[in-house]
Design an enzyme around this catalytic site. Structure first.
Site, short mmCIF file in Angstrom:
data_model
loop_
_atom_site.label_atom_id
_atom_site.label_comp_id
_atom_site.label_asym_id
_atom_site.label_seq_id
_atom_site.Cartn_x
_atom_site.Cartn_y
_atom_site.Cartn_z
N PRO A 167 0.80 -1.22 0.00
CA PRO A 167 0.00 0.00 0.00
C PRO A 167 0.83 1.28 0.00
CG PRO A 167 -0.07 -1.05 2.15
CD PRO A 167 0.58 -2.03 1.21
N ASN A 168 0.29 2.26 -0.70
CA ASN A 168 0.82 3.62 -0.79
C ASN A 168 2.08 3.74 -1.66
OD1 ASN A 168 -1.16 4.83 1.00
ND2 ASN A 168 -0.14 3.69 2.64
N ARG B 111 4.83 11.16 -2.61
CA ARG B 111 4.64 10.77 -1.21
C ARG B 111 5.90 11.06 -0.39
NH1 ARG B 111 4.83 4.57 1.03
NH2 ARG B 111 4.27 5.10 3.16
N TYR C 270 11.09 9.17 0.97
CA TYR C 270 11.06 8.10 -0.04
C TYR C 270 11.70 8.47 -1.37
CZ TYR C 270 8.02 5.77 3.28
OH TYR C 270 7.54 5.17 4.41
N ASN D 211 7.65 -5.87 -1.15
CA ASN D 211 7.71 -4.73 -0.23
C ASN D 211 6.30 -4.61 0.34
OD1 ASN D 211 7.75 -2.35 1.16
ND2 ASN D 211 8.82 -1.18 -0.43
N ALA E 178 3.39 -0.74 4.70
CA ALA E 178 2.91 -0.67 6.09
C ALA E 178 2.49 -2.03 6.63
CB ALA E 178 1.76 0.33 6.19
N HIS F 218 4.52 -4.32 9.15
CA HIS F 218 4.53 -4.16 10.60
C HIS F 218 3.24 -4.66 11.26
CE1 HIS F 218 7.73 -1.65 9.15
NE2 HIS F 218 6.87 -0.84 8.56
N ASP G 181 1.52 -15.23 6.97
CA ASP G 181 1.04 -16.60 6.86
C ASP G 181 0.96 -17.05 5.40
OD1 ASP G 181 0.88 -16.76 9.59
OD2 ASP G 181 -1.31 -16.72 9.71
N GLU H 276 12.33 -9.71 1.18
CA GLU H 276 11.62 -8.50 1.59
C GLU H 276 12.47 -7.28 1.24
OE1 GLU H 276 9.55 -8.60 5.38
OE2 GLU H 276 10.47 -6.68 5.89
N HIS I 217 12.66 -2.94 1.31
CA HIS I 217 12.14 -1.63 1.71
C HIS I 217 13.04 -0.56 1.11
CE1 HIS I 217 9.35 -3.39 4.52
NE2 HIS I 217 10.33 -4.19 4.90
N LEU I 218 12.40 0.49 0.66
CA LEU I 218 13.17 1.61 0.09
C LEU I 218 14.03 2.25 1.17
CD1 LEU I 218 10.08 3.03 -1.75
CD2 LEU I 218 12.04 1.99 -2.87
N ARG J 199 14.39 4.03 11.54
CA ARG J 199 13.22 4.91 11.58
C ARG J 199 12.45 4.73 12.90
NH1 ARG J 199 9.96 4.70 6.16
NH2 ARG J 199 9.03 6.51 7.21
N ARG K 273 8.37 0.80 13.04
CA ARG K 273 8.78 0.27 11.72
C ARG K 273 9.92 -0.74 11.83
NH1 ARG K 273 6.13 3.69 7.99
NH2 ARG K 273 5.87 5.75 8.88
#
Ligand code: DQA
Length: 147
Positions: A9-10, A17, A22, A73, A76, A79, A86, A97, A99-100, A106, A110
């Site tokens: 998301p986002n 953003r 980011y 990725n 949100a 977390h 699962d 996984e 993450h930017l 942070r 997070r």
């Protein structure tokens, strides 16, 4: 060899953003980088972005039998989402996984990832390049499994 890349998301809002956090790169530009790197590495790539937890869960399920590695990725949901964790555990495919940002540098909330423990590894803090690094890692994982 096929890799499913999932953006949570986002991430569709990248570019506008919180650019101080980011960066200026849009998701479209990141996807172009992914597509080019995949071409160079002879990897077939499918890229999906969703703002919905259930859609991400379903995309993970559909990877079973169609992809060799998942690069995700979860944004949100990293977390919060037991469901995505699962799903990754259920399909059992090697997952990476991404993450930017460096989530460990942070806010406290997070720093905990529910999904990383069911992934092969985590790459964070390299912006869009993280996905390219993950594609290289995906190739290594598949070659190692085949040998
Ligand atoms: C993110 C980090 C998450 O904490 C955040 O919720 C995101 C993006 C990253 O790529 O740095 O949406 O996954």
């Amino acid at each position: 060899m096929k890799v499913l890349v999932l953006h949570g998301p986002n991430l569709n809002m990248l570019g506008q953003r919180e650019p101080d956090t980011y960066g200026a790169q849009t998701l479209e530009q990141i996807d172009e980088m992914i597509t080019e790197a995949a071409w160079d590495l002879d990897i077939e790539v499918e890229i999906v972005q969703s703002n919905h937890e259930g859609e991400l869960v379903e995309a993970i399920h559909q990877a079973l039998g169609s992809a060799d590695v998942i690069i995700i990725n979860p944004a949100a949901y990293t977390h919060t989402s037991v469901a995505i964790r699962d799903a990754l555990a259920a399909v059992g495919l090697p997952a990476i996984e991404v993450h930017l940002t460096n989530i460990h540098a942070r806010e406290q909330f997070r720093r905990r990832s529910l999904t990383a423990p069911v992934c092969h590894g985590q790459i964070c803090g390299f912006g869009g390049w993280g996905y390219v690094l993950a594609l290289h890692a995906a190739r290594e994982i598949v070659e190692e499994e085949a040998s």
